[in-house]
Design an enzyme around this catalytic site. Structure first.
Site, PDB file in Angstrom:
ATOM      1  N   PRO A  73       0.878  -1.298   0.009  1.00  0.00           N
ATOM      2  CA  PRO A  73      -0.010   0.042   0.002  1.00  0.00           C
ATOM      3  C   PRO A  73       0.741   1.216  -0.095  1.00  0.00           C
ATOM      4  O   PRO A  73       1.608   1.465   0.784  1.00  0.00           O
ATOM      5  CB  PRO A  73      -0.862  -0.014   1.328  1.00  0.00           C
ATOM      6  CG  PRO A  73       0.180  -0.820   2.034  1.00  0.00           C
ATOM      7  CD  PRO A  73       1.139  -1.660   1.484  1.00  0.00           C
ATOM      8  N   GLU A  74       0.397   2.164  -0.976  1.00  0.00           N
ATOM      9  CA  GLU A  74       0.858   3.416  -0.649  1.00  0.00           C
ATOM     10  C   GLU A  74       0.018   4.413  -0.523  1.00  0.00           C
ATOM     11  O   GLU A  74      -1.127   4.215  -0.247  1.00  0.00           O
ATOM     12  CB  GLU A  74       1.638   3.648  -2.064  1.00  0.00           C
ATOM     13  CG  GLU A  74       2.710   2.751  -2.807  1.00  0.00           C
ATOM     14  CD  GLU A  74       3.129   3.329  -4.118  1.00  0.00           C
ATOM     15  OE1 GLU A  74       3.551   4.493  -4.205  1.00  0.00           O
ATOM     16  OE2 GLU A  74       3.553   2.201  -4.771  1.00  0.00           O
TER      17      GLU A  74
END
Length: 278
Positions: free
Chosen positions: A2-3
């Site tokens: 996840p960013e």
DNA sequence: AATGAAACCTGACAGC
DNA sequence: TGCTGTCAGGTTTCAT
């Protein structure tokens, strides 16, 4: 996985599902602990608190918890690492493999932290007692969605590392990861290997704009699902359909047809068009 | 202080 | 079928 856009999507989804709910009990498992706070202490702090609000700071998910007496409540901090998921499920739904934490809520549903690769981290953040201003969990760097172009430019002054590595440095900007670093550099027409401190004002202006446009677009599409990323409801995002260079090594550039090149920078796979990015 | 490489883990996939 | 090598959204630690 996840960013910033994925963490934002998860945090918003979890907020909608669990805010105002009370944590009735807590189960924490697994040996090499993903816990920065001791499990016994974490369970003790979480149990009986009400979840006031869930939101994103950098790549961290922050849970504001209810206080006792006139004390400000503590915060529960979740970092998803590469493969972490936060799922809200009915207790009748089978618990997935690699589940490391389960918060049973008064409504009967469960908040589950699942992370096969175990790069994720959980922690309790206690607010300073008598600070006058904001003493909640602060990120490590500046927020990419709201940083001004002047402050953005200042971040890279004098840096001898590559602009790619600088974008990934969470002490400068927090929330930018490998996908959005590569995609924003492509959109800005800047080669990832360029020394950060040597970029001129105009190039940094293009990068600032590209980064914000791409992050906002990705948030609107629910993030990128490259392999197994899903939001709090188990739903995949759609921004992977918009990727121009990420994981497209050898394939033709969608603008000019030149094969996309893959190299390693800052220890990470890095993708760019050798013709479009100077 | 800053930079880069290695380490931390498991799983998916390609090639043989 | 099964083995081997490569790669994967991230951060921390250690050596320059």
């Amino acid at each position: 996985m996840p960013e910033l856009p994925e963490v934002e999507t998860v945090a918003n989804g979890v907020h909608q599902r669990v805010h105002s709910q009370v944590i009735e009990s807590v189960w924490l498992g697994s040996k090499p602990e993903p816990f920065k706070t001791r499990p016994a202490e974490m369970a003790e702090v979480l149990t009986g608190r009400r979840i006031e609000r869930v939101y994103r700071v950098g790549k961290h998910i922050v849970f504001d918890l209810s206080g006792q007496g006139n004390e400000d409540g503590p915060q529960w901090i979740v970092h998803l690492g590469m493969t972490g998921r936060l799922l809200v499920s009915a207790d009748s739904v089978p618990v997935p493999a690699h589940t490391h934490a389960i918060l049973k809520l008064a409504s009967g549903s469960e908040l589950r932290f699942v992370d096969p690769r175990r790069f994720g981290r959980l922690a309790i953040h206690r607010r300073a007692n008598n600070a006058e201003h904001s003493n909640g969990f602060q990120g490590s760097g500046r927020e990419p969605l709201t940083i001004s172009i002047e402050e953005f430019t200042e971040l890279f002054r004098g840096r001898k590392t590559s602009i790619k590595a600088a974008l990934l440095n969470q002490k400068l900007l927090h929330g930018v990861g490998n996908i959005y670093a590569d995609e924003s550099l492509f959109r800005a027409g800047i080669r990832p290997t360029r020394m950060a401190g040597r970029l001129n004002r105009e190039q940094l202006g293009r990068l600032h704009n590209a980064l914000q446009v791409i992050l906002k677009h990705a948030i609107a599409l629910g993030g990128s699902s490259v392999s197994d990323y899903v939001d709090a409801d188990g739903v995949r995002g759609f921004f992977q359909l918009e990727h121009r260079v990420y994981l497209r090594g050898g394939e033709p550039c969608l603008v000019c047809g030149t094969p996309i090149r893959r190299t390693v920078l800052g220890g990470r796979g890095t993708h760019y068009c050798p013709a479009c990015q100077k």
